[in-house]
Design a protein around this motif. Sequence first.
Motif, PDB file in Angstrom:
ATOM      1  N   THR A 124       0.875  -1.027   0.069  1.00 13.54           N
ATOM      2  CA  THR A 124      -0.307   0.087  -0.231  1.00 13.54           C
ATOM      3  C   THR A 124       0.697   1.131  -0.021  1.00 13.54           C
ATOM      4  O   THR A 124       0.635   2.555  -0.305  1.00 13.54           O
ATOM      5  N   SER A 125       2.445   1.490   0.329  1.00 18.59           N
ATOM      6  CA  SER A 125       2.636   2.524   0.213  1.00 18.59           C
ATOM      7  C   SER A 125       4.140   1.736  -0.722  1.00 18.59           C
ATOM      8  O   SER A 125       4.641   0.610  -0.643  1.00 18.59           O
ATOM      9  N   VAL A 126       4.465   2.497  -1.978  1.00 23.14           N
ATOM     10  CA  VAL A 126       5.911   2.180  -2.840  1.00 23.14           C
ATOM     11  C   VAL A 126       6.343   3.677  -2.683  1.00 23.14           C
ATOM     12  O   VAL A 126       6.653   4.339  -2.737  1.00 23.14           O
ATOM     13  N   ARG A 127       7.524   3.117  -3.358  1.00 25.89           N
ATOM     14  CA  ARG A 127       9.033   4.178  -3.129  1.00 25.89           C
ATOM     15  C   ARG A 127       9.530   4.801  -4.105  1.00 25.89           C
ATOM     16  O   ARG A 127      10.065   3.278  -5.112  1.00 25.89           O
ATOM     17  N   LEU A 128       9.405   5.487  -4.644  1.00 29.08           N
ATOM     18  CA  LEU A 128      10.227   5.484  -6.060  1.00 29.08           C
ATOM     19  C   LEU A 128      11.107   6.733  -5.361  1.00 29.08           C
ATOM     20  O   LEU A 128      10.988   7.566  -5.389  1.00 29.08           O
ATOM     21  N   ASP A 129      12.407   6.622  -5.886  1.00 28.27           N
ATOM     22  CA  ASP A 129      13.739   6.977  -6.765  1.00 28.27           C
ATOM     23  C   ASP A 129      14.671   7.654  -7.214  1.00 28.27           C
ATOM     24  O   ASP A 129      14.380   6.408  -7.917  1.00 28.27           O
ATOM     25  N   ARG A 130      13.851   8.892  -7.548  1.00 32.15           N
ATOM     26  CA  ARG A 130      14.409   9.472  -8.458  1.00 32.15           C
ATOM     27  C   ARG A 130      15.857   9.382  -9.085  1.00 32.15           C
ATOM     28  O   ARG A 130      16.533   9.964  -9.809  1.00 32.15           O
ATOM     29  N   LEU A 131      17.127   9.163  -8.134  1.00 31.97           N
ATOM     30  CA  LEU A 131      18.268   8.919  -8.332  1.00 31.97           C
ATOM     31  C   LEU A 131      19.331  10.492  -8.790  1.00 31.97           C
ATOM     32  O   LEU A 131      20.426  10.311  -8.948  1.00 31.97           O
ATOM     33  N   ASP A 132      18.112  11.348  -8.763  1.00 32.76           N
ATOM     34  CA  ASP A 132      18.689  12.434  -8.510  1.00 32.76           C
ATOM     35  C   ASP A 132      19.135  13.569  -7.267  1.00 32.76           C
ATOM     36  O   ASP A 132      18.597  14.551  -7.364  1.00 32.76           O
ATOM     37  N   ASP A 138       7.105   8.687  -1.918  1.00 34.24           N
ATOM     38  CA  ASP A 138       6.505   7.798  -1.504  1.00 34.24           C
ATOM     39  C   ASP A 138       5.062   7.568  -1.885  1.00 34.24           C
ATOM     40  O   ASP A 138       4.206   8.891  -1.474  1.00 34.24           O
ATOM     41  N   LEU A 139       4.411   6.608  -3.109  1.00 41.41           N
ATOM     42  CA  LEU A 139       3.625   6.464  -3.142  1.00 41.41           C
ATOM     43  C   LEU A 139       2.353   5.834  -2.515  1.00 41.41           C
ATOM     44  O   LEU A 139       2.405   4.567  -1.934  1.00 41.41           O
ATOM     45  N   THR A 140       1.139   6.109  -2.262  1.00 42.80           N
ATOM     46  CA  THR A 140       0.049   5.040  -2.154  1.00 42.80           C
ATOM     47  C   THR A 140      -1.117   5.001  -2.604  1.00 42.80           C
ATOM     48  O   THR A 140      -1.128   4.940  -3.788  1.00 42.80           O
ATOM     49  N   THR A 141      -0.820   3.299  -2.244  1.00 38.17           N
ATOM     50  CA  THR A 141      -1.815   2.891  -3.230  1.00 38.17           C
ATOM     51  C   THR A 141      -2.995   2.210  -2.648  1.00 38.17           C
ATOM     52  O   THR A 141      -3.632   2.094  -1.439  1.00 38.17           O
ATOM     53  N   ASP A 142      -3.905   1.242  -3.309  1.00 42.71           N
ATOM     54  CA  ASP A 142      -4.648  -0.049  -2.598  1.00 42.71           C
ATOM     55  C   ASP A 142      -4.200  -1.396  -3.014  1.00 42.71           C
ATOM     56  O   ASP A 142      -5.318  -1.737  -2.335  1.00 42.71           O
ATOM     57  N   GLY A 143      -3.545  -1.693  -2.779  1.00 48.68           N
ATOM     58  CA  GLY A 143      -2.881  -2.436  -2.477  1.00 48.68           C
ATOM     59  C   GLY A 143      -2.521  -3.180  -3.691  1.00 48.68           C
ATOM     60  O   GLY A 143      -2.918  -4.571  -4.061  1.00 48.68           O
ATOM     61  N   THR A 144      -3.559  -3.081  -5.459  1.00 53.26           N
ATOM     62  CA  THR A 144      -3.678  -3.124  -6.359  1.00 53.26           C
ATOM     63  C   THR A 144      -2.501  -2.474  -7.283  1.00 53.26           C
ATOM     64  O   THR A 144      -1.959  -1.925  -6.953  1.00 53.26           O
ATOM     65  N   LEU A 145      -2.430  -3.675  -8.303  1.00 54.25           N
ATOM     66  CA  LEU A 145      -2.013  -3.173  -9.338  1.00 54.25           C
ATOM     67  C   LEU A 145      -2.521  -2.228  -9.996  1.00 54.25           C
ATOM     68  O   LEU A 145      -1.434  -1.324 -10.619  1.00 54.25           O
ATOM     69  N   ALA A 146      -3.607  -1.912 -10.029  1.00 54.65           N
ATOM     70  CA  ALA A 146      -4.602  -0.812 -11.073  1.00 54.65           C
ATOM     71  C   ALA A 146      -4.273   0.687  -9.795  1.00 54.65           C
ATOM     72  O   ALA A 146      -4.177   1.699 -10.620  1.00 54.65           O
ATOM     73  N   ALA A 192       9.483  -1.430  -2.140  1.00 54.88           N
ATOM     74  CA  ALA A 192       8.485  -1.161  -1.610  1.00 54.88           C
ATOM     75  C   ALA A 192       9.192   0.127  -0.405  1.00 54.88           C
ATOM     76  O   ALA A 192      10.573  -0.062  -0.710  1.00 54.88           O
ATOM     77  N   THR A 193       8.669   0.102   0.890  1.00 55.02           N
ATOM     78  CA  THR A 193       9.343   1.264   1.386  1.00 55.02           C
ATOM     79  C   THR A 193      10.301   0.826   2.405  1.00 55.02           C
ATOM     80  O   THR A 193      11.498   1.247   2.736  1.00 55.02           O
ATOM     81  N   ASP A 194      10.490  -0.344   2.299  1.00 55.63           N
ATOM     82  CA  ASP A 194      11.842  -0.879   3.572  1.00 55.63           C
ATOM     83  C   ASP A 194      13.182  -1.325   2.203  1.00 55.63           C
ATOM     84  O   ASP A 194      13.805  -1.990   2.823  1.00 55.63           O
ATOM     85  N   GLY A 195      12.431  -0.961   0.856  1.00 61.33           N
ATOM     86  CA  GLY A 195      13.568  -0.833  -0.209  1.00 61.33           C
ATOM     87  C   GLY A 195      13.916  -2.215  -0.814  1.00 61.33           C
ATOM     88  O   GLY A 195      14.201  -2.654  -1.317  1.00 61.33           O
ATOM     89  N   SER A 196      12.930  -3.273  -0.286  1.00 61.86           N
ATOM     90  CA  SER A 196      12.594  -4.974  -0.850  1.00 61.86           C
ATOM     91  C   SER A 196      12.157  -4.702  -2.190  1.00 61.86           C
ATOM     92  O   SER A 196      11.575  -3.936  -2.304  1.00 61.86           O
ATOM     93  N   ALA A 197      12.891  -5.685  -3.018  1.00 57.24           N
ATOM     94  CA  ALA A 197      12.185  -5.225  -4.332  1.00 57.24           C
ATOM     95  C   ALA A 197      10.329  -5.513  -5.055  1.00 57.24           C
ATOM     96  O   ALA A 197       9.620  -6.071  -3.395  1.00 57.24           O
TER      97      ALA A 197
END
Length: 442
Positions: A124-132, A138-146, A192-197
Amino acid sequence: MSGASVSGLGSGLDTASIIDQFMQLEAASQTRLKSRQTSEKSIVSILQGINTKLAALATKATDLGKPAAWNPVTATSSDAKVSVSAVTTAGPGSFSIRVDQTAATHRLELASTVGRTAAGTVPTSVRLDRLDGSAPLDLTTDGTLAGLVTALNDPANATGVRATAVKVGTDQYRLVVESSATGAEEDFTLTATDGSALLGGATVRAGRDAQVTVGDTITATSSSNTFSDLVPGVTVTLAAGATAGTTSEVVLARDQAAASTALKGLVDAVNSVLADIDTQSKASGTGTRGPLAGDGNVRAVRDQLLASVFPGDGTSLADLGIQTDRYGKLVLDEAAFKKAYDADPTAVQTRLTAPGTGFVARLGEAAKAASDRVDGTLTTAITGRNDSISRLGDDIADWDIRLELRRTTLTRQFTAMETALNQMNSQSTWLAGQLSSLTTSG
């Protein structure tokens, strides 16, 4: 009072009509003022039309007087997948260009196949790092791919990436995420926010810059497939399908036709102004008299425009193809101009644009002197006539008041006359009746 009507009450005459005829005579002076005002407005409209053309002519001459106007260059490439464009600052020449690689986006193809709307397939929380160097997002999701796709593509999140769920089977999808722009610096990670794949990890295609080699050894890179000012004034763009290792030839050639076309456009603009002046200032002896006949300002403008052809040193521009004809118009012999320009483009440019003596420069000065919005001769003439129109309007308004008073006076006088005549008629009728009764009694 002027609305009261006793027309013909005592006299039997149509006194209302008589008053109207009197008023027509009284209004003769105002009618002349109105006619004059209409004529002045018409002349102002004509002058404004000529002035507008002169202003456009001045602008055109200014543009043509700039060095860049005389240095048009056409750019061509031997490979349709390597397009090239040039601005006027580019010079003639040629060079070879080899495509080393095109630019690419940074792309992740996530390994796991999941249902698009199945709950719990993504955190439900995904981390996007632009490495810049900026803070991870950190993006909030509803737990689905959509939901994850929606979060990544939401403009409000300004992720700089775009996500797509690719259908690989019945309700089976894999996630593809790539940077919105191309270039080596467009890399990012999605975890994932903990850095896992995420979704079983990703196959990565790293973003890259486009690269070309000019000549044999000069390497240039660009974050996109466009190389601005690869050489001064020249931009090269690689098509998406450009093949690495292919070499094309780029040729930059002076566009002589463009210079001739620009000069022809200037000559046509001059002739358009001259035609308007000639039509509007035609003397009565040569047909219908023009409304500007005898106007010294427009004739002076005409003379100054034509005089720009002559440099003032006893020479002419005939060898460049520029002359006046027997009708007082400019003529451009494009073949003669091309011949002279081919032989020595710099000398031709100098003769046409040199301050004070060049044809284009003198023409621009003449047009600006007439049309300048502050003190141009025609601008000043228009302003003077508009002032005159305003004064005529005031005089006409004064006449409206004067005529209304005159009508009131006439109406009052005729009403008094009709009333008196009516009384006299009544007395006459009474007396006639009295006399008739005396005769009957006797």
